[in-house]
Design an enzyme around this catalytic site. Structure first.
Site, mmCIF file in Angstrom:
data_model
loop_
_atom_site.group_PDB
_atom_site.id
_atom_site.type_symbol
_atom_site.label_atom_id
_atom_site.label_comp_id
_atom_site.label_asym_id
_atom_site.label_seq_id
_atom_site.Cartn_x
_atom_site.Cartn_y
_atom_site.Cartn_z
ATOM 1 C CG HIS A 39 32.429 -14.792 -92.844
ATOM 2 N ND1 HIS A 39 32.593 -15.916 -93.626
ATOM 3 C CD2 HIS A 39 33.226 -14.969 -91.761
ATOM 4 C CE1 HIS A 39 33.433 -16.751 -93.026
ATOM 5 N NE2 HIS A 39 33.830 -16.199 -91.898
ATOM 6 C CD GLU A 67 30.116 -15.482 -96.116
ATOM 7 O OE1 GLU A 67 30.164 -16.215 -95.118
ATOM 8 O OE2 GLU A 67 30.937 -14.574 -96.332
ATOM 9 C CB CYS A 69 37.334 -16.230 -93.151
ATOM 10 S SG CYS A 69 37.347 -16.679 -91.396
#
Length: 367
Positions: A343, A345, A259
């Site tokens: 992202h 995660e 990001c």
């Protein structure tokens, strides 16, 4: 109230808000109005530091159905400036729920609006672009021009410095046994999410988290096996100190950025960034992996992007958005560095891109 003069009415929820409160702090009730297309995960959105300075409109019509709990937050507290929804669930039903959403917002000082025509607001932001916005009682809407005139804009403002950790610390994952981390990485905190740290720890990494302003000498003195560049809010060009640190570490350590970390890595390599019209925010964004031809559904939260035409020859584009063809990933093979705009995660998901952590761990082990 939007800066363009458009108004979207609803019921005030959460923490009390007024013109004087906004002028006194500018942290709640004032921000950039953005929309998020995720169907769930509202507690993770509220506690993601990347939403600092933003009033978040959820496009899903029902919010609060699963309540809130102590397990799902991505940081110690909510960071957004306000929350806008269509219908608020007052009676959550979930086995993990410990409180209702409105009480949670009130306890943490976040003003909100419910019963808003969020579809109309989203269409407005898509057509006009991101705007500064206020959450105000109807009786004080006449003060909106005064407030907009007195409070700073967000372009060029270093929001990273406002959310980063003040002190270096070691991240300990309660799910991992001590001594099970043969690899050591330094994570630069630009607004880091807890699940990023958990995902790195699951790869067998011990993690030292450092403030965004930490210089290259201090990072190298920690003797890490690799460097992780976290997510974070705002304009990447407003943090030249971080860009300079990354530039000096290119080629000295394996680097993985996510990001904001992706954008800062690109700037360090000599590229440029620019502000998107309305950004990418949601858990259903399609991304193409140029190397495999595989399409991944991914979670996004960013208002800036890397200018593809400005990337130097040594950097290659590895991922692109299938919605607007913007750069979603780069690699700099000569420096053993790579990054993605989205992202991997993501909590509560999707998890299509989780293998990127495997890739980083493999790079650490090759050094």
């Amino acid at each position: 109230m939007l800066e363009s003069g458009a108004e979207f009415q609803g019921l005030l929820r959460g923490a009390p808000v007024s013109a004087d409160r906004i002028l006194a702090s500018s942290r709640q009730g004032y921000g950039e109005a953005v929309f998020n297309t995720s169907m769930t995960g509202y507690q993770e959105i509220l506690t993601d530091p990347s939403y600092y300075g933003q009033i978040v409109c959820m496009t899903a019509p029902h919010i609060g159905n699963t309540g809130v709990n102590e397990m799902d937050p991505e940081s110690s507290r909510p960071w957004c400036a306000g929350f806008v929804i269509h219908e608020l669930c007052a009676t959550p039903s979930n086995s993990r729920s410990q409180n209702d959403l409105e009480s949670y917002l009130k306890d943490h000082g976040i003003p909100a609006l419910s019963d808003v025509d969020t579809r109309a607001l989203t269409l407005h932001l898509r057509s006009r672009g991101v705007e500064r916005a206020l959450i105000l009682p109807t009786s004080e809407r006449h003060r909106s021009a005064e407030i907009f005139g007195k409070l700073p804009r967000f372009e060029g403002r270093d929001l990273i410095a406002e959310v980063t950790t003040r002190e270096m610390y070691r991240f300990e994952d309660k799910g991992e046994e001590k001594g099970s981390h043969p690899l050591h990485i330094v994570a630069m905190d630009f607004g880091i999410k807890t699940n990023l740290l958990r995902s790195l720890a699951a790869q067998g990494c011990s993690i030292t988290v450092v403030p965004a302003s930490t210089g290259p000498e201090k990072i190298l003195a920690l003797r890490p096996d690799g460097l992780f560049l976290s997510n974070g809010p705002g304009d990447p060009a407003a943090a030249p100190y971080a860009v300079e640190t990354i530039r000096k570490l290119l080629g000295k350590l394996p680097i993985f950025g996510v990001c904001m970390g992706h954008q800062l890595l690109a700037l360090a390599a000599g590229a440029k960034t620019y502000k998107l019209k309305f950004g990418h925010r949601g858990g259903n964004q399609p991304v193409l992996d140029n190397e495999t031809g595989r399409v991944e559904i991914s979670s996004h939260n960013h208002g800036y992007a890397v200018d593809s035409s400005s990337l130097p020859a040594q950097a290659k584009i590895t991922h692109i958005s299938l919605n607007d063809r913007t750069v979603e990933g780069i690699a700099i093979p000569s420096a053993n560095a790579f990054s993605v705009q989205y992202h991997p995660e993501a909590c509560p998901g999707p998890h299509d891109s989780a293998a990127l952590f495997d890739r980083f761990a493999a790079a650490l082990k090759r050094v």
